[in-house]
Design a protein around this motif. Structure first.
Motif, PDB file in Angstrom:
ATOM      1  N   LEU A  22       0.835  -1.201   0.000  1.00  9.59           N
ATOM      2  CA  LEU A  22       0.000   0.000   0.000  1.00  9.59           C
ATOM      3  C   LEU A  22       0.873   1.255   0.000  1.00  9.59           C
ATOM      4  CD1 LEU A  22      -2.900  -1.001   2.417  1.00  9.59           C
ATOM      5  CD2 LEU A  22      -2.944  -0.839  -0.066  1.00  9.59           C
ATOM      6  N   ILE A  23       1.928   1.241   0.813  1.00  9.78           N
ATOM      7  CA  ILE A  23       2.827   2.408   0.826  1.00  9.78           C
ATOM      8  C   ILE A  23       3.402   2.619  -0.566  1.00  9.78           C
ATOM      9  CG2 ILE A  23       5.004   3.334   1.711  1.00  9.78           C
ATOM     10  CD1 ILE A  23       4.484   1.843   4.294  1.00  9.78           C
ATOM     11  N   TRP A  24       3.821   1.531  -1.156  1.00  7.51           N
ATOM     12  CA  TRP A  24       4.397   1.599  -2.503  1.00  7.51           C
ATOM     13  C   TRP A  24       3.367   2.118  -3.500  1.00  7.51           C
ATOM     14  CZ3 TRP A  24       7.850   0.848  -6.496  1.00  7.51           C
ATOM     15  CH2 TRP A  24       7.352   0.357  -7.705  1.00  7.51           C
ATOM     16  N   ALA A  25       2.177   1.497  -3.508  1.00 11.85           N
ATOM     17  CA  ALA A  25       1.183   1.844  -4.522  1.00 11.85           C
ATOM     18  C   ALA A  25       0.735   3.302  -4.363  1.00 11.85           C
ATOM     19  CB  ALA A  25      -0.004   0.897  -4.448  1.00 11.85           C
ATOM     20  N   PHE A  26       0.419   3.708  -3.130  1.00 12.22           N
ATOM     21  CA  PHE A  26      -0.022   5.082  -2.932  1.00 12.22           C
ATOM     22  C   PHE A  26       1.139   6.051  -3.140  1.00 12.22           C
ATOM     23  CE2 PHE A  26      -3.658   3.090  -0.965  1.00 12.22           C
ATOM     24  CZ  PHE A  26      -4.684   3.913  -1.392  1.00 12.22           C
ATOM     25  N   GLY A  27       2.302   5.693  -2.615  1.00 16.52           N
ATOM     26  CA  GLY A  27       3.467   6.571  -2.763  1.00 16.52           C
ATOM     27  C   GLY A  27       3.760   6.835  -4.230  1.00 16.52           C
ATOM     28  N   VAL A  28       3.857   5.762  -4.991  1.00 16.68           N
ATOM     29  CA  VAL A  28       4.181   5.928  -6.403  1.00 16.68           C
ATOM     30  C   VAL A  28       3.074   6.690  -7.119  1.00 16.68           C
ATOM     31  CG1 VAL A  28       4.592   4.724  -8.579  1.00 16.68           C
ATOM     32  CG2 VAL A  28       5.611   3.869  -6.486  1.00 16.68           C
ATOM     33  N   THR A  29       1.815   6.306  -6.860  1.00 19.65           N
ATOM     34  CA  THR A  29       0.712   6.927  -7.593  1.00 19.65           C
ATOM     35  C   THR A  29       0.639   8.423  -7.305  1.00 19.65           C
ATOM     36  OG1 THR A  29      -0.469   4.850  -7.423  1.00 19.65           O
ATOM     37  CG2 THR A  29      -1.738   6.780  -8.044  1.00 19.65           C
ATOM     38  N   ILE A  30       0.755   8.787  -6.035  1.00 22.45           N
ATOM     39  CA  ILE A  30       0.608  10.200  -5.688  1.00 22.45           C
ATOM     40  C   ILE A  30       1.788  11.023  -6.235  1.00 22.45           C
ATOM     41  CG2 ILE A  30       0.549  11.818  -3.758  1.00 22.45           C
ATOM     42  CD1 ILE A  30      -0.996   9.587  -2.223  1.00 22.45           C
ATOM     43  N   LEU A  31       3.000  10.535  -5.992  1.00 23.56           N
ATOM     44  CA  LEU A  31       4.168  11.272  -6.493  1.00 23.56           C
ATOM     45  C   LEU A  31       4.132  11.362  -8.013  1.00 23.56           C
ATOM     46  CD1 LEU A  31       7.025   9.884  -4.243  1.00 23.56           C
ATOM     47  CD2 LEU A  31       6.083  12.189  -4.271  1.00 23.56           C
ATOM     48  N   GLN A  32       3.785  10.229  -8.614  1.00 23.29           N
ATOM     49  CA  GLN A  32       3.713  10.174 -10.053  1.00 23.29           C
ATOM     50  C   GLN A  32       2.708  11.193 -10.577  1.00 23.29           C
ATOM     51  OE1 GLN A  32       2.207   6.363 -11.484  1.00 23.29           O
ATOM     52  NE2 GLN A  32       4.318   5.974 -12.031  1.00 23.29           N
ATOM     53  N   PHE A  33       1.596  11.290  -9.892  1.00 27.72           N
ATOM     54  CA  PHE A  33       0.559  12.214 -10.323  1.00 27.72           C
ATOM     55  C   PHE A  33       1.068  13.649 -10.282  1.00 27.72           C
ATOM     56  CE2 PHE A  33      -2.809  15.128  -8.957  1.00 27.72           C
ATOM     57  CZ  PHE A  33      -3.487  15.200 -10.163  1.00 27.72           C
ATOM     58  N   PHE A  34       1.684  14.042  -9.162  1.00 25.77           N
ATOM     59  CA  PHE A  34       2.139  15.426  -9.070  1.00 25.77           C
ATOM     60  C   PHE A  34       3.278  15.709 -10.050  1.00 25.77           C
ATOM     61  CE2 PHE A  34      -0.088  15.246  -4.952  1.00 25.77           C
ATOM     62  CZ  PHE A  34      -0.944  16.314  -5.180  1.00 25.77           C
ATOM     63  N   CYS A  35       4.211  14.773 -10.144  1.00 20.46           N
ATOM     64  CA  CYS A  35       5.304  14.969 -11.103  1.00 20.46           C
ATOM     65  C   CYS A  35       4.748  15.083 -12.516  1.00 20.46           C
ATOM     66  CB  CYS A  35       6.276  13.792 -11.062  1.00 20.46           C
ATOM     67  SG  CYS A  35       7.306  13.783  -9.623  1.00 20.46           S
ATOM     68  N   ALA A  36       3.839  14.188 -12.833  1.00 18.38           N
ATOM     69  CA  ALA A  36       3.317  14.156 -14.199  1.00 18.38           C
ATOM     70  C   ALA A  36       2.479  15.391 -14.479  1.00 18.38           C
ATOM     71  CB  ALA A  36       2.496  12.895 -14.417  1.00 18.38           C
ATOM     72  N   LEU A  37       1.727  15.842 -13.479  1.00 18.28           N
ATOM     73  CA  LEU A  37       0.901  17.034 -13.680  1.00 18.28           C
ATOM     74  C   LEU A  37       1.802  18.232 -13.946  1.00 18.28           C
ATOM     75  CD1 LEU A  37      -1.955  18.166 -13.694  1.00 18.28           C
ATOM     76  CD2 LEU A  37      -1.701  18.660 -11.264  1.00 18.28           C
ATOM     77  N   GLY A  38       2.859  18.353 -13.155  1.00 13.89           N
ATOM     78  CA  GLY A  38       3.802  19.450 -13.357  1.00 13.89           C
ATOM     79  C   GLY A  38       4.382  19.420 -14.761  1.00 13.89           C
ATOM     80  N   LEU A  39       4.810  18.228 -15.148  1.00  7.40           N
ATOM     81  CA  LEU A  39       5.428  18.094 -16.465  1.00  7.40           C
ATOM     82  C   LEU A  39       4.415  18.379 -17.568  1.00  7.40           C
ATOM     83  CD1 LEU A  39       7.886  17.385 -18.139  1.00  7.40           C
ATOM     84  CD2 LEU A  39       7.267  14.993 -17.959  1.00  7.40           C
ATOM     85  N   ALA A  40       3.211  17.884 -17.388  1.00  6.55           N
ATOM     86  CA  ALA A  40       2.186  18.084 -18.412  1.00  6.55           C
ATOM     87  C   ALA A  40       1.882  19.576 -18.554  1.00  6.55           C
ATOM     88  CB  ALA A  40       0.923  17.308 -18.057  1.00  6.55           C
ATOM     89  N   LEU A  41       1.830  20.300 -17.430  1.00  7.79           N
ATOM     90  CA  LEU A  41       1.571  21.740 -17.500  1.00  7.79           C
ATOM     91  C   LEU A  41       2.703  22.445 -18.247  1.00  7.79           C
ATOM     92  CD1 LEU A  41       0.197  22.365 -13.894  1.00  7.79           C
ATOM     93  CD2 LEU A  41      -1.063  22.640 -16.042  1.00  7.79           C
TER      94      LEU A  41
END
Lengths: 285, 431, 320
Positions: C101-120
């Motif tokens: 769960l730590i892995w899945a949530f950690g990766v998903t959340i970080l990935q989301f913010f990183c990807a959102l930043g990059l996409a913007l």
């Protein structure tokens, strides 16, 4: 000039550099590991073991590549991977084309079932499937057999291929078909002469995608292939990491680079289509 | 309505699913007498170039002399051999001739996957290996499920230049006590260099093997492979010593404890570590990658309160119970075991042959390499240990012993916690 | 194995559905005749799917209620809920679940913010955008095994450039990132983020390009700040895409295997033992097939429950 746009230009003067800094950070985060892999592949073992490593290799030395090919049996593994990926791609394309057409054109209950299955197949962990699948394949003698792997890859790439392809079918206006039908052309003829050519880009994208996912797959191969001579590239590379013995970072890097090339090339081919074609095409309708 | 009917059919189909399919892995193949030549698969785990070549040569020689029994050599890996064998036995695709090690195969033997090869082995082979070592490959009902080939012991490699630079005499004699090791390591530690580097990423085997020097036997094994555990002072003496060297003396590099033996080697060759502890097979890598002018030797065997004993965990050659031609397969193993072949393999890996005849051949052939004498000598102290016969040892090793020891070595748990983890862990997997 | 692909297709789902409802339904044939034709066309795809995925899946679920084990000629019997009562007391499994769960949530959340930043950023007209865009796609084409190998090189304690960099700025540079208890899981999560960036970025970027430009301009004229425009216009418009991609990322991450298998194989000391690795070991190392299948069942139920609540809450807040 309105105050709003004035404020806009002023804030832009501050944010632009920040944006570039952020972009640069992303480029380093995403690109540096790749660069480093490339550099490592050209370094000699002595350079790699030196306590004060220089960043760039002293000379371009391709020994790592030749050694990796020989030691890790890279060509055999690449041959196996290629065989599995190509055969899977062909089968998937052939059987998903009619099915995709049906899903897109006839909106029956099938469509709901198919969508449901596609989503469901994502939720189930592979561990639940692999054990019984192993038994089923054993009963028909396809354990430790590349055809068995093709079968499994076909089944597990099918949902996505189907979904992707039916998106393209939707993109072909039904009016064209109707017009063709009105001109008295047979259904099959309409499909062959009007629909198929329009679907060609979609078929290419779908099949390349299937190819890449088969080429990259690891888990099923790990369980289903035990003979070292039948190993696919990801398996061979994973073994190569674990192999005790000399520190072979350079060879490992070289082997990894070689194994990435095919999917990278194919990806470059469909990249534009994937990102712009499929996205804007399907999203904007 | 139709949906309900479909559901009904589905339920019936599901009910029939498991019934139609016996899960238990393929049965024993009926042994048959071949009409013509047979081809047998032999999966070797040799990985150092020298040993791979020696293995290939043995197979080629055999194939040339035995047209009726051809051996097909495939290359496996120590890294995943256990998982691979579980899967292969289950899928009925195991090689006929299986290379592994005794602590790993006894579980398979208890599950019925390995053939009894005792009827097929020649007296020469049987007599050349000590009873103690045979014991490690014999099941409780007397079946010999493997031929023991090469033995590994843990030895201390020393950078002799580092010793002289620090004014420390290179230990000599019959054995080196752990206390002396600790004292020397302390003296050899200075300005960023450590006395000892030890690649203990997988610490369990090293601890189990060396514990015997302190009388640490861990298990009491019953005939069916079940066992009870007892972790006391003898069992924990070596981990305690390692811990003290890392955290009290700072003479053992803690980072090396998280790495594999090969990862630590560059540090030894580069002068970061004056001593380097590991399996004797690492000698092959030292000879291959040592820079010119690097002077090294092997120190006398490490001794605990009970002497220099270590557990013998020989590499093994077995025949799959699913093989159609066990007799032919065992014949090849008998050939594989002859002194010349074993001596060649042993020299490729710098390991100690289980066969005394082969040890003599090695001693003769390596008379001009003094280090070899030390390595062969370390083999004299190897004896059987109970853990090899405990069926659940591999699982306990992965799930409890390795994590527990790693935590202890990283100083995140204390000795009492370690003891508790080892004991409770064993009990929780049902012994 | 197709996991890499879905990110693209899913966000498009609502749109294509809508299209269907809008009445683009073709008049070729007619619905009833179409139904039979459709079955015929789908059959070649349906048969293998049923035989080699539906059937094994059903069997796998049932297997979770048996005592199937490795061993020559082992008889298999149903043992009801025994596996599950045993699992309840299996600390290692729950610990692995927690790590998962730590892995899945950690990766998903970080990935989301990183990807959102990059996409913007990619949505802006910046120089070097092509480079970032290309680099952002590369991990997609790489086999997870190779991504793992690459990061093992990066994180190597003696040779790796990360420690090299730390040393060069005077920090302790001998951390064994993947071998140390405290750093292994965070390090593995960073690799997970790197590997999963493309799908998330591409999806979000496509979503961004669909956000109405007129609304933005209107808001800008009204004097709304960049941040306010992002918060009140961009984000709500992106919402369906965000829900879809984070849901999928979460499922994939929870079920991921190859990356961590090669990076750490679950070590050190089980610190990165994701549930999939744990179940794999239970089945293919220790030979407890029934027990491993039971673990799979528990994983499915928990993921399904989580998805249900997440998607329902999203649907509700969208309605209100």
């Amino acid at each position: 000039m309105t105050t709003a746009t004035l404020a806009g230009t002023r804030s832009r003067r501050i944010t632009r550099p920040l944006q570039y800094v952020a972009l640069l950070a992303y480029i380093i985060f995403l690109g540096f590991p790749l660069l480093f892999l490339l550099i490592t592949a050209f370094k000699t073992p002595q350079e790699l073991q030196s306590p004060t490593p220089a960043f760039l290799p002293q000379q371009f030395n391709v020994d790592n590549f030749t050694a990796a090919i020989e030691k890790a049996n890279l060509f055999q593994a690449a041959g196996n991977s290629l065989f599995v990926a190509v055969l899977t791609t062909v089968i998937v394309t052939v059987i998903s084309l009619p099915a995709a057409y049906a899903l897109a054109r006839f909106r029956t209950r099938l469509r709901g079932i198919a969508t449901g299955w596609i989503l469901l197949s994502q939720v189930f962990p592979f561990i639940l499937i692999i054990i019984p699948l192993f038994l089923v394949l054993k009963q028909i003698g396809l354990i430790n057999n590349l055809f068995g792997l093709v079968l499994v890859y076909t089944v597990w790439s099918l949902p996505f291929a189907l979904w992707m392809l039916q998106g393209y079918v939707v993109g072909v206006p039904a009016e064209l078909e109707e017009a063709g039908a009105m001109d008295g052309a047979s259904r099959f003829r309409v499909l062959r002469t009007i629909v198929l050519p329009l679907l060609a880009p979609g078929l290419v994208a779908t099949s390349l995608f299937t190819f890449i996912s088969s080429w990259n797959e690891f888990f099923f191969a790990l369980v289903l292939i035990q003979d070292p001579r039948l190993q696919t590239l990801p398996l061979t590379l994973a073994r190569f990491v674990g192999a005790e013995g000399q520190v072979q970072l350079g060879q490992l890097a070289a082997a990894s680079l070689l194994a990435t090339i095919p999917s990278l090339v194919f990806f470059a081919l469909i990249q534009r289509r994937l990102t712009s074609g499929l996205m804007s095409g399907a999203v904007k309708g | 309505m139709r949906r309900k009917a479909l559901l009904g059919i589905g339920a019936l189909a599901v009910a029939g699913l498991l019934g139609g399919c016996a899960f238990g892995g393929g049965g024993t193949a009926a042994t048959s007498t071949p009409d013509g030549p047979v081809t047998l698969t032999f999966q070797s785990l040799a990985y150092q170039d020298s040993t791979v070549a020696a293995t290939q040569k043995i197979v080629d020689d055999w194939n040339a002399d035995n047209p009726d029994i051809q051996i097909d050599l495939v290359q496996g890996s120590w890294d995943n051999v256990h998982d691979q064998l579980v899967t292969q036995f289950q899928g009925d695709t195991a090689p006929d001739i299986i290379h592994d090690e005794s602590s790993d195969i006894m579980g398979f033997a208890n599950q019925g996957y390995l053939a009894d090869i005792s009827p097929y082995l020649s007296d020469d082979v049987k007599n050349a290996v000590s009873d103690e070592v045979w014991e490690t490959v014999t099941t409780s009902d007397g079946a010999i499920v493997a031929a023991p080939t090469l033995l590994q012991s843990y030895v201390v490699f020393a950078n002799t230049d580092a010793f002289s630079a620090a004014g420390v005499t290179v230990p000599d004699g019959d054995s080196l006590t752990w206390d002396d090791l600790q004292a020397d390591a302390k003296q050899l530690t200075s300005n960023g260099n450590f006395g000892v580097g030890w690649g203990l990423k997988q610490p369990t085997a090293a601890v189990m093997n060396t514990a015997l020097g302190f009388g640490g036997t861990f298990f009491d094994v019953a005939d069916d492979g079940s066992a009870t555990i007892d972790v006391g002072e003898g069992e924990l003496a070596v981990p305690e010593k390692i811990h003290a060297m890392v955290y009290d003396d700072a003479s053992l590099d803690p980072v090396s404890l998280t790495q594999s033996g090969s990862d630590v080697l560059p540090g030894f060759l580069g002068g970061k570590y004056a001593m380097y502890i590991g399996g004797n097979y690492l000698a092959q890598q030292i000879t291959e990658s040592a820079p010119a002018g690097f002077n090294w030797t092997v120190l006398p065997p490490l001794a605990g309160s009970d002497g220099a004993a270590q557990a013998a965990n020989p590499q093994t050659m077995s025949v799959s119970a699913q093989s159609k031609y066990p007799e032919q397969a065992a014949k090849f193993i008998d050939y594989f075991m002859n002194p010349e072949n074993q001596a060649a393999l042993a020299q490729g890996d710098w390991l100690i042959p289980a066969s005394s005849d082969a040890r003599d051949v090695v001693a003769e052939q390596t008379a001009d390499v003094p280090v070899w004498a030390r390595i062969l000598k370390s083999g004299e102290n190897l004896s059987g240990a109970p853990f090899q016969k405990a069926t659940n040892y591999p699982q306990w090793k992965d799930q409890y012993a390795t994590p527990g020891l790693q935590q202890y070595f990283s100083n995140s748990i204390g000795l009492d916690d370690l003891k508790k983890q080892l004991t409770d862990g064993w009990n929780s997997i049902g012994g | 194995m197709t996991s890499t692909a879905h990110a693209v297709s899913i966000p498009t789902t609502p749109k294509t559905e809508k299209q269907g409802k809008r009445g683009k339904r073709p008049k070729v044939g007619g619905i009833h005749r179409g139904g039979r034709d459709a079955w015929l066309l789908v059959l070649p795809a349906l048969i293998p799917v049923v035989l080699f995925s539906v059937y094994p899946l059903a069997q796998g679920i049932l297997l979770g209620f048996t005592d199937a084990k490795a061993g020559l000629n082992q008889a298999v019997t149903y043992n009801g809920l025994d596996n599950y009562t045993q699992l309840l007391g299996n600390e290692l499994f729950w610990n692995s679940f927690r790590i998962g769960l730590i892995w899945a949530f950690g990766v998903t959340i970080l990935q989301f913010f990183c990807a959102l930043g990059l996409a913007l950023l990619l949505n802006l007209d910046l120089k070097l955008r092509w480079l970032a865009r290309t680099l952002a796609l590369v991990p997609w084409a790489m086999p997870p095994v190779i991504i793992a190998i690459m990061w093992r090189l990066m994180l190597n304690p003696t040779y790796g450039p990360i420690n090299g960099f730390l040393r060069s700025i005077g920090l302790p540079g001998d951390i064994n990132w993947l071998g140390d208890f405290s750093t292994a899981l965070p390090a593995v999560i960073v690799v997970g983020v790197w590997a999963g960036m493309p799908q998330t970025t591409v999806t979000l970027l496509a979503g961004l390009q669909n956000v109405s430009a007129e609304l933005h301009e209107a808001a800008a004229i009204d004097g709304a700040s960049t941040f306010r425009r992002f918060w009140h216009i961009t984000l709500p418009a992106l919402r369906p895409v965000i829900v879809a991609i984070t849901t999928l990322d979460l499922i994939w991450n929870f079920n991921s295997f190859a990356l961590v298998y090669v990076l750490t194989a679950g070590g050190p000391g089980g610190q990165t033992m994701l549930p999939m690795l744990f179940a794999y070991n239970e089945a293919f190392r220790y030979g407890n097939f029934g027990y491993a299948a039971a673990m799979g069942n528990v994983m499915v139920i928990i993921i399904a429950a989580f998805l249900f609540f997440y998607l329902r809450s999203q649907a509700r807040s969208r309605l209100s």
